[in-house]
Design a protein around this motif. Structure first.
Motif, PDB file in Angstrom:
ATOM      1  N   ILE A 116     -53.711 -33.785   3.176  1.00  0.00           N
ATOM      2  CA  ILE A 116     -54.224 -34.179   4.493  1.00  0.00           C
ATOM      3  C   ILE A 116     -55.680 -34.628   4.370  1.00  0.00           C
ATOM      4  O   ILE A 116     -56.091 -35.609   4.990  1.00  0.00           O
ATOM      5  CB  ILE A 116     -54.048 -33.049   5.519  1.00  0.00           C
ATOM      6  N   ALA A 117     -56.461 -33.929   3.543  1.00  0.00           N
ATOM      7  CA  ALA A 117     -57.860 -34.325   3.330  1.00  0.00           C
ATOM      8  C   ALA A 117     -57.935 -35.713   2.684  1.00  0.00           C
ATOM      9  O   ALA A 117     -58.789 -36.532   3.050  1.00  0.00           O
ATOM     10  CB  ALA A 117     -58.561 -33.290   2.456  1.00  0.00           C
ATOM     11  N   LYS A 118     -57.060 -35.995   1.743  1.00  0.00           N
ATOM     12  CA  LYS A 118     -57.029 -37.322   1.119  1.00  0.00           C
ATOM     13  C   LYS A 118     -56.643 -38.392   2.134  1.00  0.00           C
ATOM     14  O   LYS A 118     -57.189 -39.500   2.115  1.00  0.00           O
ATOM     15  CB  LYS A 118     -56.074 -37.323  -0.067  1.00  0.00           C
ATOM     16  N   ALA A 119     -55.725 -38.055   3.042  1.00  0.00           N
ATOM     17  CA  ALA A 119     -55.336 -39.001   4.092  1.00  0.00           C
ATOM     18  C   ALA A 119     -56.522 -39.271   5.013  1.00  0.00           C
ATOM     19  O   ALA A 119     -56.748 -40.419   5.431  1.00  0.00           O
ATOM     20  CB  ALA A 119     -54.158 -38.441   4.889  1.00  0.00           C
ATOM     21  N   ALA A 120     -57.307 -38.238   5.317  1.00  0.00           N
ATOM     22  CA  ALA A 120     -58.508 -38.420   6.144  1.00  0.00           C
ATOM     23  C   ALA A 120     -59.503 -39.311   5.413  1.00  0.00           C
ATOM     24  O   ALA A 120     -60.152 -40.170   6.029  1.00  0.00           O
ATOM     25  CB  ALA A 120     -59.136 -37.061   6.459  1.00  0.00           C
ATOM     26  N   ARG A 121     -59.634 -39.147   4.098  1.00  0.00           N
ATOM     27  CA  ARG A 121     -60.526 -39.999   3.311  1.00  0.00           C
ATOM     28  C   ARG A 121     -60.092 -41.452   3.370  1.00  0.00           C
ATOM     29  O   ARG A 121     -60.909 -42.359   3.468  1.00  0.00           O
ATOM     30  CB  ARG A 121     -60.539 -39.537   1.856  1.00  0.00           C
ATOM     31  N   LYS A 122     -58.762 -41.676   3.303  1.00  0.00           N
ATOM     32  CA  LYS A 122     -58.244 -43.054   3.379  1.00  0.00           C
ATOM     33  C   LYS A 122     -58.579 -43.683   4.727  1.00  0.00           C
ATOM     34  O   LYS A 122     -58.736 -44.887   4.821  1.00  0.00           O
ATOM     35  CB  LYS A 122     -56.732 -43.068   3.174  1.00  0.00           C
ATOM     36  N   ASP A 123     -58.672 -42.837   5.774  1.00  0.00           N
ATOM     37  CA  ASP A 123     -59.016 -43.327   7.111  1.00  0.00           C
ATOM     38  C   ASP A 123     -60.527 -43.437   7.303  1.00  0.00           C
ATOM     39  O   ASP A 123     -60.992 -43.724   8.402  1.00  0.00           O
ATOM     40  CB  ASP A 123     -58.425 -42.411   8.188  1.00  0.00           C
ATOM     41  N   GLY A 124     -61.335 -43.181   6.248  1.00  0.00           N
ATOM     42  CA  GLY A 124     -62.774 -43.363   6.314  1.00  0.00           C
ATOM     43  C   GLY A 124     -63.569 -42.128   6.707  1.00  0.00           C
ATOM     44  O   GLY A 124     -64.763 -42.219   6.981  1.00  0.00           O
ATOM     45  N   VAL A 125     -62.960 -40.962   6.713  1.00  0.00           N
ATOM     46  CA  VAL A 125     -63.665 -39.723   7.061  1.00  0.00           C
ATOM     47  C   VAL A 125     -64.184 -39.096   5.774  1.00  0.00           C
ATOM     48  O   VAL A 125     -63.458 -38.997   4.779  1.00  0.00           O
ATOM     49  CB  VAL A 125     -62.714 -38.736   7.789  1.00  0.00           C
ATOM     50  N   ASP A 126     -65.463 -38.675   5.776  1.00  0.00           N
ATOM     51  CA  ASP A 126     -66.053 -38.039   4.606  1.00  0.00           C
ATOM     52  C   ASP A 126     -65.549 -36.600   4.519  1.00  0.00           C
ATOM     53  O   ASP A 126     -65.912 -35.746   5.332  1.00  0.00           O
ATOM     54  CB  ASP A 126     -67.583 -38.063   4.705  1.00  0.00           C
ATOM     55  N   VAL A 127     -64.693 -36.338   3.541  1.00  0.00           N
ATOM     56  CA  VAL A 127     -64.063 -35.027   3.377  1.00  0.00           C
ATOM     57  C   VAL A 127     -64.336 -34.510   1.980  1.00  0.00           C
ATOM     58  O   VAL A 127     -64.198 -35.236   0.997  1.00  0.00           O
ATOM     59  CB  VAL A 127     -62.533 -35.119   3.593  1.00  0.00           C
ATOM     60  N   GLU A 128     -64.722 -33.249   1.891  1.00  0.00           N
ATOM     61  CA  GLU A 128     -64.951 -32.611   0.595  1.00  0.00           C
ATOM     62  C   GLU A 128     -63.632 -32.023   0.115  1.00  0.00           C
ATOM     63  O   GLU A 128     -62.961 -31.279   0.842  1.00  0.00           O
ATOM     64  CB  GLU A 128     -65.992 -31.495   0.762  1.00  0.00           C
ATOM     65  N   LEU A 129     -63.233 -32.339  -1.103  1.00  0.00           N
ATOM     66  CA  LEU A 129     -61.945 -31.896  -1.626  1.00  0.00           C
ATOM     67  C   LEU A 129     -62.046 -30.605  -2.445  1.00  0.00           C
ATOM     68  O   LEU A 129     -61.092 -30.229  -3.099  1.00  0.00           O
ATOM     69  CB  LEU A 129     -61.302 -33.003  -2.471  1.00  0.00           C
ATOM     70  N   GLU A 155     -44.045 -39.788   4.895  1.00  0.00           N
ATOM     71  CA  GLU A 155     -42.880 -40.400   4.282  1.00  0.00           C
ATOM     72  C   GLU A 155     -42.808 -40.132   2.779  1.00  0.00           C
ATOM     73  O   GLU A 155     -41.724 -39.959   2.234  1.00  0.00           O
ATOM     74  CB  GLU A 155     -42.898 -41.909   4.534  1.00  0.00           C
ATOM     75  N   ALA A 156     -43.974 -40.064   2.117  1.00  0.00           N
ATOM     76  CA  ALA A 156     -43.991 -39.953   0.664  1.00  0.00           C
ATOM     77  C   ALA A 156     -43.842 -38.518   0.137  1.00  0.00           C
ATOM     78  O   ALA A 156     -43.184 -38.292  -0.865  1.00  0.00           O
ATOM     79  CB  ALA A 156     -45.279 -40.556   0.115  1.00  0.00           C
ATOM     80  N   HIS A 157     -44.463 -37.561   0.799  1.00  0.00           N
ATOM     81  CA  HIS A 157     -44.500 -36.198   0.250  1.00  0.00           C
ATOM     82  C   HIS A 157     -43.740 -35.229   1.141  1.00  0.00           C
ATOM     83  O   HIS A 157     -43.816 -35.288   2.358  1.00  0.00           O
ATOM     84  CB  HIS A 157     -45.943 -35.719   0.121  1.00  0.00           C
ATOM     85  N   LYS A 158     -43.090 -34.283   0.493  1.00  0.00           N
ATOM     86  CA  LYS A 158     -42.397 -33.237   1.244  1.00  0.00           C
ATOM     87  C   LYS A 158     -42.608 -31.903   0.541  1.00  0.00           C
ATOM     88  O   LYS A 158     -41.673 -31.295   0.068  1.00  0.00           O
ATOM     89  CB  LYS A 158     -40.915 -33.548   1.357  1.00  0.00           C
ATOM     90  N   THR A 159     -43.877 -31.435   0.482  1.00  0.00           N
ATOM     91  CA  THR A 159     -44.158 -30.163  -0.189  1.00  0.00           C
ATOM     92  C   THR A 159     -44.953 -29.205   0.681  1.00  0.00           C
ATOM     93  O   THR A 159     -44.391 -28.360   1.323  1.00  0.00           O
ATOM     94  CB  THR A 159     -44.891 -30.375  -1.520  1.00  0.00           C
ATOM     95  N   MET A 178     -50.528 -42.940  15.610  1.00  0.00           N
ATOM     96  CA  MET A 178     -50.587 -42.178  14.388  1.00  0.00           C
ATOM     97  C   MET A 178     -51.262 -43.028  13.324  1.00  0.00           C
ATOM     98  O   MET A 178     -51.081 -44.233  13.270  1.00  0.00           O
ATOM     99  CB  MET A 178     -49.167 -41.801  13.944  1.00  0.00           C
ATOM    100  N   SER A 179     -52.062 -42.370  12.470  1.00  0.00           N
ATOM    101  CA  SER A 179     -52.787 -43.107  11.447  1.00  0.00           C
ATOM    102  C   SER A 179     -51.828 -43.584  10.360  1.00  0.00           C
ATOM    103  O   SER A 179     -50.811 -42.952  10.080  1.00  0.00           O
ATOM    104  CB  SER A 179     -53.889 -42.227  10.865  1.00  0.00           C
ATOM    105  N   LYS A 180     -52.189 -44.700   9.766  1.00  0.00           N
ATOM    106  CA  LYS A 180     -51.363 -45.303   8.728  1.00  0.00           C
ATOM    107  C   LYS A 180     -51.267 -44.379   7.514  1.00  0.00           C
ATOM    108  O   LYS A 180     -50.190 -44.188   6.950  1.00  0.00           O
ATOM    109  CB  LYS A 180     -51.970 -46.644   8.334  1.00  0.00           C
ATOM    110  N   ALA A 181     -52.397 -43.765   7.144  1.00  0.00           N
ATOM    111  CA  ALA A 181     -52.424 -42.880   5.970  1.00  0.00           C
ATOM    112  C   ALA A 181     -51.543 -41.654   6.186  1.00  0.00           C
ATOM    113  O   ALA A 181     -50.839 -41.222   5.270  1.00  0.00           O
ATOM    114  CB  ALA A 181     -53.851 -42.452   5.674  1.00  0.00           C
ATOM    115  N   LEU A 182     -51.561 -41.087   7.379  1.00  0.00           N
ATOM    116  CA  LEU A 182     -50.716 -39.927   7.660  1.00  0.00           C
ATOM    117  C   LEU A 182     -49.242 -40.301   7.675  1.00  0.00           C
ATOM    118  O   LEU A 182     -48.394 -39.534   7.219  1.00  0.00           O
ATOM    119  CB  LEU A 182     -51.105 -39.275   8.995  1.00  0.00           C
TER     120      LEU A 182
END
Length: 184
Positions: free
Chosen positions: A49-62, A10-14, A1-5
């Motif tokens: 989830i898109a922000k987590a993908a960005r943290k993992d280096g994936v180019d994601v449009e928000l 753990e941090a968000h529950k929404t 599992m990715s570190k960002a995910l």
């Protein structure tokens, strides 16, 4: 599992988040289990989830368009995972087509209806009470008709014939009025 995910879990529950490109698709596929868990638990939004993908280096449009594309990719991945293609179950064969409603027999009824009628027939029915003899509510006045008043071919009295003529005259008047009011 990715570190960002893991951090996101753990941090968000929404609510859930969304990705947008081939790299995003590959990232979603790789992290499919955790994303599914986050989506089902309603912990992360597609934006998260898109922000987590960005943290993992994936180019994601928000943007809303990018997040919509991520949502569609996720839907496609989920369908592939469940073995469903194009909204059709994987075990459905082309030989087994459902019979259209117009092809069902005319006397067919659902099982629940059949059970209801079967139970109804098994129940003892109460005897129908005898109804009192029907008495006419309006009194009829017998009019004597002489053979001169009645037309031998139709058995309509002269009074009845006058009444019919009166009705016909009213209908003719309505037609004439309609023609008069109709523009040419």
């Amino acid at each position: 599992m990715s570190k960002a995910l893991r951090e996101l879990q753990e941090a968000h529950k929404t609510r859930p988040a969304q990705p947008h490109s081939k790299a995003v698709y590959q990232w979603l596929r790789k992290n499919q289990d955790i994303v599914s868990e986050l989506r089902e638990a309603k912990i992360a939004t597609w934006e998260m989830i898109a922000k987590a993908a960005r943290k993992d280096g994936v180019d994601v449009e928000l943007s809303p368009v990018g997040l919509g594309a991520i949502r569609k990719m996720w839907s496609r991945l989920k369908s592939e995972r469940e073995g469903i293609t194009a909204g059709k179950p994987a075990n459905d064969t082309s030989d087994q087509k459902p019979e259209p409603p117009s092809r069902t027999p005319a006397d067919w009824r659902p099982a629940a209806v059949e059970e209801y009628y079967q139970e109804r027939e098994e129940r003892p029915s109460a005897p129908i009470p005898a109804s009192p003899p029907l008495v006419p509510t309006t009194s009829t006045v017998a009019t004597s008709m002489s053979s001169n008043d009645a037309d031998p071919h139709t058995n309509i009295s002269a009074e009845g014939r006058q009444s019919l003529e009166h009705i016909r005259a009213k209908l003719r008047a309505r037609k004439e009025e309609k023609r008069r009011l109709t523009p040419d």
